[in-house]
Design an enzyme around this catalytic site. Sequence first.
Site, PDB file in Angstrom:
ATOM      1  N   ASP A   1      55.978  68.857  84.609  1.00 16.98           N
ATOM      2  CA  ASP A   1      57.340  68.811  85.155  1.00 16.98           C
ATOM      3  C   ASP A   1      57.476  69.981  86.131  1.00 16.98           C
ATOM      4  OD1 ASP A   1      59.886  68.036  85.703  1.00 16.98           O
ATOM      5  OD2 ASP A   1      60.699  68.370  83.698  1.00 16.98           O
TER       6      ASP A   1
ATOM      7  N   ASP B   1      58.516  60.939  77.602  1.00 15.43           N
ATOM      8  CA  ASP B   1      58.142  62.199  76.947  1.00 15.43           C
ATOM      9  C   ASP B   1      59.358  62.642  76.161  1.00 15.43           C
ATOM     10  OD1 ASP B   1      59.660  63.260  79.422  1.00 15.43           O
ATOM     11  OD2 ASP B   1      59.411  65.025  78.161  1.00 15.43           O
TER      12      ASP B   1
HETATM   13  N1  GUN Z   1      63.337  66.475  82.028  1.00 16.85           N
HETATM   14  C1  GUN Z   1      64.359  65.771  81.471  1.00 16.85           C
HETATM   15  N2  GUN Z   1      65.242  65.397  82.427  1.00 16.85           N
HETATM   16  C2  GUN Z   1      64.774  65.874  83.602  1.00 16.85           C
HETATM   17  C3  GUN Z   1      65.263  65.819  84.957  1.00 16.85           C
HETATM   18  O1  GUN Z   1      66.310  65.254  85.260  1.00 16.85           O
HETATM   19  N3  GUN Z   1      64.493  66.440  85.897  1.00 16.85           N
HETATM   20  C4  GUN Z   1      63.323  67.071  85.581  1.00 16.85           C
HETATM   21  N4  GUN Z   1      62.627  67.645  86.554  1.00 16.85           N
HETATM   22  N5  GUN Z   1      62.866  67.141  84.328  1.00 16.85           N
HETATM   23  C5  GUN Z   1      63.580  66.550  83.358  1.00 16.85           C
END
Ligand code: GUN
Length: 375
Positions: free
Chosen positions: A90, A270
């Site tokens: 992420d 996830d």
């Molecule tokens: N993880 C859970 N929701 C999000 C989101 O909206 N953006 C990002 N980058 N990670 C997440």
Amino acid sequence: MFTLLGSDPHSLARRGRLVTPHGTIETPVFMPVGTQGSVKTVHPAELKALEAQIILGNTYHLAVRPGMEVMREAGGLHKFANWDGPILTDSGGFQVFSLGKIRKIKEDGVHFQNHVDGSPMVLGPESAMEIQATLGSDIAMLFDECPPHPCTFEYASTSLDLTLRWAKRCREWIDKNQPQTNGQPQLHFGIVQGSSFAELRARSAKELVAMGFDGYAVGGVSVGEPEPEMMAAVENSIPFLPHDKPRYAMGLGTPPQMLEMIARGIDMFDCVLPTRLARHSTLFTKNGTVNIKNQTFARDFGPLDEDTHPLCHGFTRAYVRHLIKAGEILGLRLISLHNLHFYLSLMSRARKALEEGYFNEFRKEFTANYKTHTS
Ligand code: GUN
């Protein structure tokens, strides 16, 4: 890169296959969360035994500690963490929003003080992509802003404009630098935002698709909104996403929610629930969650659930309860292994149901048996 192997005649559910530089992923898939480069308490060999196909890492956490110099010297996250399968990272903004108290969102990115030593940092579209290139993840997420819930249309719209400008900057960075991992191009997924507003979700999806990414995520869900709103956010995004690209719902969900999301066309998930709830002594079972500390399990010499992984065979509820009560780490590990198996095997059962044409019945039967408790 992504092949659709079949689809459910009664819903938007799909059975697919995603090829990444470190291996092939069968979808729908659940991805265990390893924020700091470790799925909490679980050895990589155990992840393989559980048949985890891909794990998650996080840009923000790994950039703060150990930092990118160490990561570069280590030769990337796969080597550093001793995991040779696919990794999705992420982009970090979302974690800054939840961790950093002092933060400012500006055109160039998010300015904040990190949670480890309080030193000032900036994370923006270019740096988030560069860090993910250094990590060498197979799938890197674009840098986005996840608006809080609830928020006004004006806030969500202005936030989306910024996310789209950041997406364009990510696109330019990727085109210029062409990051590779394991000798192959890293994959990049755009993130649909737009809060609870259908019109914004549509605009977000359309503009991201026009920029062309390898897959698309639905972000800004499970941020405190009621479940029907969460479902609507996905329903309002999916029609504008291409059929031949994978779709990922970020940070979801409970087991029934995942099946509902699959039925709405999602391929990837996830969620911290299996490992986080394990740390609260909570066990997933086919009838819902139970807290193993409960007195009723003191003399329960049955298995953790009807379906347990071989790594948990032979361990009784009474024994795991005893371990937790006694503060023995094995208890926490066994529940983590069990819960991850629950999530991973739910996905493999969903895949089989899709292949054999009974996904609708499977979803209904599973959900009818599963009660959501808060214990
Ligand atoms: N993880 C859970 N929701 C999000 C989101 O909206 N953006 C990002 N980058 N990670 C997440």
